[in-house]
Scaffold this motif. Structure first.
Motif, PDB file in Angstrom:
ATOM      1  N   ARG A 143       0.842  -1.191   0.000  1.00 45.37           N
ATOM      2  CA  ARG A 143       0.000   0.000   0.000  1.00 45.37           C
ATOM      3  C   ARG A 143       0.878   1.241   0.000  1.00 45.37           C
ATOM      4  O   ARG A 143       1.962   1.254   0.569  1.00 45.37           O
ATOM      5  N   GLN A 144       0.383   2.319  -0.610  1.00 44.56           N
ATOM      6  CA  GLN A 144       1.158   3.549  -0.672  1.00 44.56           C
ATOM      7  C   GLN A 144       1.432   4.094   0.722  1.00 44.56           C
ATOM      8  O   GLN A 144       2.509   4.596   0.999  1.00 44.56           O
ATOM      9  N   GLN A 145       0.457   4.034   1.604  1.00 44.02           N
ATOM     10  CA  GLN A 145       0.625   4.523   2.963  1.00 44.02           C
ATOM     11  C   GLN A 145       0.718   3.343   3.928  1.00 44.02           C
ATOM     12  O   GLN A 145      -0.212   2.549   4.017  1.00 44.02           O
ATOM     13  N   PRO A 146       1.824   3.201   4.668  1.00 47.38           N
ATOM     14  CA  PRO A 146       1.927   2.088   5.619  1.00 47.38           C
ATOM     15  C   PRO A 146       0.955   2.286   6.772  1.00 47.38           C
ATOM     16  O   PRO A 146       0.549   3.411   7.091  1.00 47.38           O
ATOM     17  N   LEU A 147       0.584   1.176   7.397  1.00 45.67           N
ATOM     18  CA  LEU A 147      -0.323   1.247   8.537  1.00 45.67           C
ATOM     19  C   LEU A 147       0.334   2.041   9.667  1.00 45.67           C
ATOM     20  O   LEU A 147       1.515   1.880   9.945  1.00 45.67           O
ATOM     21  N   ASP A 148      -0.458   2.893  10.285  1.00 46.96           N
ATOM     22  CA  ASP A 148       0.076   3.775  11.324  1.00 46.96           C
ATOM     23  C   ASP A 148      -0.655   3.518  12.642  1.00 46.96           C
ATOM     24  O   ASP A 148      -1.813   3.093  12.662  1.00 46.96           O
ATOM     25  N   HIS A 149       0.060   3.770  13.765  1.00 43.46           N
ATOM     26  CA  HIS A 149      -0.538   3.612  15.079  1.00 43.46           C
ATOM     27  C   HIS A 149       0.330   4.372  16.083  1.00 43.46           C
ATOM     28  O   HIS A 149       1.568   4.412  15.937  1.00 43.46           O
ATOM     29  N   PRO A 150      -0.253   4.986  17.103  1.00 44.67           N
ATOM     30  CA  PRO A 150       0.539   5.745  18.087  1.00 44.67           C
ATOM     31  C   PRO A 150       1.651   4.943  18.752  1.00 44.67           C
ATOM     32  O   PRO A 150       2.698   5.500  19.081  1.00 44.67           O
ATOM     33  N   VAL A 151       1.454   3.623  18.931  1.00 43.66           N
ATOM     34  CA  VAL A 151       2.471   2.828  19.591  1.00 43.66           C
ATOM     35  C   VAL A 151       3.761   2.772  18.763  1.00 43.66           C
ATOM     36  O   VAL A 151       4.875   2.692  19.301  1.00 43.66           O
ATOM     37  N   LEU A 152       3.632   2.848  17.439  1.00 42.57           N
ATOM     38  CA  LEU A 152       4.816   2.852  16.585  1.00 42.57           C
ATOM     39  C   LEU A 152       5.632   4.122  16.808  1.00 42.57           C
ATOM     40  O   LEU A 152       6.867   4.080  16.847  1.00 42.57           O
ATOM     41  N   HIS A 153       4.948   5.245  16.950  1.00 42.50           N
ATOM     42  CA  HIS A 153       5.646   6.508  17.193  1.00 42.50           C
ATOM     43  C   HIS A 153       6.325   6.506  18.557  1.00 42.50           C
ATOM     44  O   HIS A 153       7.436   7.033  18.711  1.00 42.50           O
ATOM     45  N   GLN A 154       5.670   5.901  19.535  1.00 41.38           N
ATOM     46  CA  GLN A 154       6.235   5.858  20.882  1.00 41.38           C
ATOM     47  C   GLN A 154       7.507   4.996  20.905  1.00 41.38           C
ATOM     48  O   GLN A 154       8.516   5.358  21.518  1.00 41.38           O
ATOM     49  N   LEU A 155       7.458   3.852  20.213  1.00 42.43           N
ATOM     50  CA  LEU A 155       8.636   2.991  20.116  1.00 42.43           C
ATOM     51  C   LEU A 155       9.783   3.694  19.375  1.00 42.43           C
ATOM     52  O   LEU A 155      10.948   3.629  19.786  1.00 42.43           O
TER      53      LEU A 155
END
Length: 614
Positions: free
Chosen positions: A186-198
């Motif tokens: 997909r053009q945009q990867p799946l995003d989630h706040p936990v990814l940013h925190q890590l």
């Protein structure tokens, strides 16, 4: 020059004595008849003709230089300065058959045009061990299969699935993939706040562990979901930041060690920082930080997404942007057609796009000067007059007169490196890789009696970076060529354990490394373990241990002494001589040269060579 003149004078006397003592008539040479003199002239002529056909060697000797792998950072290991930490022994050979060259490969030699060289691993900061692969037994790893599929997807175009001739296992696995896996393009990867925190916390840890702040901030830390664990309703997120930093650091940091240190730090601070992860672990081999998070990401995946949604035509983009000219309409048709053509090197080199691609590669990858900016003397070396005329004609038709002198100079350097060969013409080949008739890569190979020896590869650097790593992909194609042509062994060149960029060669299994002491082939996995255990810093040790009651070194030492006596020497006379035919002073000068030559080339090859000393 005075000693050399003595050698010549003494050689004449010894030659006359030998001719006299070997004469069947027992008469002195001065009393021979005119017919005998004619016989002598015929013998001399025959020897001269033989001299032109034999393997004639010029000694380059031992030399020291700056290491191209560590840049001198490991020079202290061999107690040398940074500009003299790499040592090798070299020869110039005008003619050699491939069987003799193969024997030299089995002693750790490689070649560049007519120049043959052998690293002195015991006195070099980054030891280089010859590596070969049993082509018929090759089994690609998961990452190598992934690499092949990546190129296949690019060739298929945006609206095509993978080819129908895929292995049944691969096709079935693709059908049974979780939806997340099928949507990973997909053009945009799946995003989630936990990814940013890590990512934020990992960036902080990197800043404390890496000396160079610029290096730590050069790559922003990113985590991405890679799979959904259906049974536990959790998902896996990974980051490859450690591998990226280790690669850019040029050996300063080890990806596995860096990854392990960051994971240990994150595990200690997990509860304190309230990072919502079930587990954090290090994948040491790849340098990936792997986290299991208690999130079922299937809830944020679009239900109607298909595998090809949002997929770009990366090859079309590359052709339009980096081809250097507007590509023909036929070059943009999909699915793209990949052709691999094997042709004699001297024929391939006369196609302008081949040397142009080589210049591009050298400039982009090795930071060489632009050929148009160079001004050097033209040296065609041993090229035939016919080839020189054809090459000049091609250059005149390709380049304007203003840039012709510099391009001719650069082309001759290309010729001496990848076209000139001491073998017969049908031993050195260029394999041209074309996509819709656009040249993207060239592999240079030697065909030797028991297989194929990879000499060099050059390609479009931006294609390799944005679409598919061409260097590793071309190795897969050359292995496939070996199997199709029943060439049992594939020689990949040198494995350099101390250089992270050169370790990938051992990933092609089952491979073998050459012991630098006994010249025996050892299983690469066992050899790698022995290097880590017995020589963790130098990365050079005896890989093959012979029977303690049967010393290979002592046996070869005796054979070396015998070989020195029989080496043919060209000292500028009508006939070759041996060391025992020289004056005592001449022997003192020549013997150290012969000892070093036999030590590196081996007794068998040494006796089949004519050593040219003038």
């Amino acid at each position: 020059s005075h000693s050399l003149q003595k050698m010549r004078n003494n050689s004449v006397n010894m030659k006359e004595m030998r001719d006299a003592t070997s004469s069947t008539s027992g008469l002195n040479e001065r009393s021979e008849t005119n017919s005998s003199c004619g016989d002598k002239d015929a013998k001399i002529k025959a020897e001269i003709e033989k001299l032109s056909l034999e393997c004639v060697v010029r000694l380059c000797g031992s030399s020291k230089s700056a290491c191209g792998y560590c840049g001198g950072k490991r020079a202290s290991l061999v107690q040398q300065s940074c500009d003299a930490s790499s040592k090798s022994y070299g020869l110039l050979i005008n003619h050699m058959n491939t069987a003799d060259y193969l024997a030299l490969i089995h002693r750790g030699w490689r070649r560049s045009g007519h120049h043959l060289y052998r690293p002195d691993n015991w006195n070099s900061c980054c030891p280089a061990l010859t590596i070969r692969l049993k082509a018929e037994e090759f089994i690609p790893t998961k990452s190598q299969r992934k690499l092949a599929r990546k190129m296949e997807r690019a060739l298929a175009g945006p609206d095509k699935c993978l080819s129908h001739d895929m292995d049944e296992k691969v096709a079935n696995r693709k059908k049974s993939m979780p939806k997340l896996h099928r949507n990973k393009r997909r053009q945009q990867p799946l995003d989630h706040p936990v990814l940013h925190q890590l990512a934020e916390q990992t960036q902080i840890e990197l800043q404390t562990m890496i000396d160079s702040k610029d290096l730590a901030s050069l790559f922003p830390v990113k985590f991405k979901f890679t799979q959904r664990n259906a049974h536990s309703k959790t998902s896996t997120a990974v980051s490859t930041i450690c591998a990226a930093i280790a690669g850019r650091s040029k050996g300063q940091y080890d990806r596995g060690e860096l990854c392990q240190n960051i994971v240990e730090s994150l595990q200690k601070r997990k509860q304190l920082l309230c990072i919502p992860v079930s587990s954090i672990r290090a994948h040491v081999e790849s340098g990936q930080i792997v986290c299991t998070v208690p999130i079922d990401i299937s809830e944020i995946v679009e239900r109607d997404a298909s595998m090809n949604e949002g997929r770009k035509d990366v090859l079309r983009d590359w052709l339009c942007k980096h081809h250097g000219r507007a590509p023909l309409h036929s070059a943009l048709k999909t699915p793209y057609d990949l052709t691999i053509t094997t042709m004699a090197a001297h024929e391939s080199s006369l196609q302008p796009e081949v040397h142009q691609l080589y210049f591009h590669y050298q400039q982009e990858v090795h930071n060489d000067l632009n050929p148009l900016a160079e001004r050097e003397e033209v040296d065609w070396s041993d090229a035939s007059q016919e080839y020189i005329e054809e090459a000049r004609s091609m250059l005149r038709a390709t380049y304007p007169s203003t840039s012709l002198p510099s391009m001719t100079s650069s082309f001759t350097a290309f010729y001496r490196f990848l076209v000139e060969t001491p073998f017969e013409k049908n031993a050195l080949y260029h394999q041209q890789y074309r996509i819709n008739n656009v040249l993207v890569a060239v592999g240079v190979i030697d065909v030797v009696p028991d297989g194929l020896s990879s000499v060099y590869a050059f390609y479009h650097a931006k294609f390799s970076k944005s679409i598919c790593p061409l260097g590793k992909w071309m190795i897969l194609q050359e292995i496939d060529y070996c199997r199709k042509k029943n060439l049992g062994l594939y020689y990949l060149g040198y494995y350099i354990h101390s250089c992270s960029k050169m370790r990938y060669k051992i990933d092609y299994q089952p491979s073998q490394l050459l012991c630098p002491s006994t010249f025996k082939w050892v299983d690469a996995t066992e050899a790698q373990a022995k290097l880590k255990e017995e020589s963790p810093e130098r990365h050079c040790c005896v890989l093959y241990t012979a029977d303690p009651y049967f010393s290979l070194e002592e046996q070869e030492e005796l054979r070396r002494e015998e070989a020195i006596k029989h080496i043919s020497l060209d000292v500028g006379l009508d006939s070759v001589v041996t060391i025992d035919m020289l004056h005592e002073n001449g022997q003192d000068i020549v013997r150290p040269l012969l000892e070093e030559f036999v030590k590196h080339a081996g007794p068998d090859i040494s006796c089949r060579c004519i050593l040219k000393l003038v």
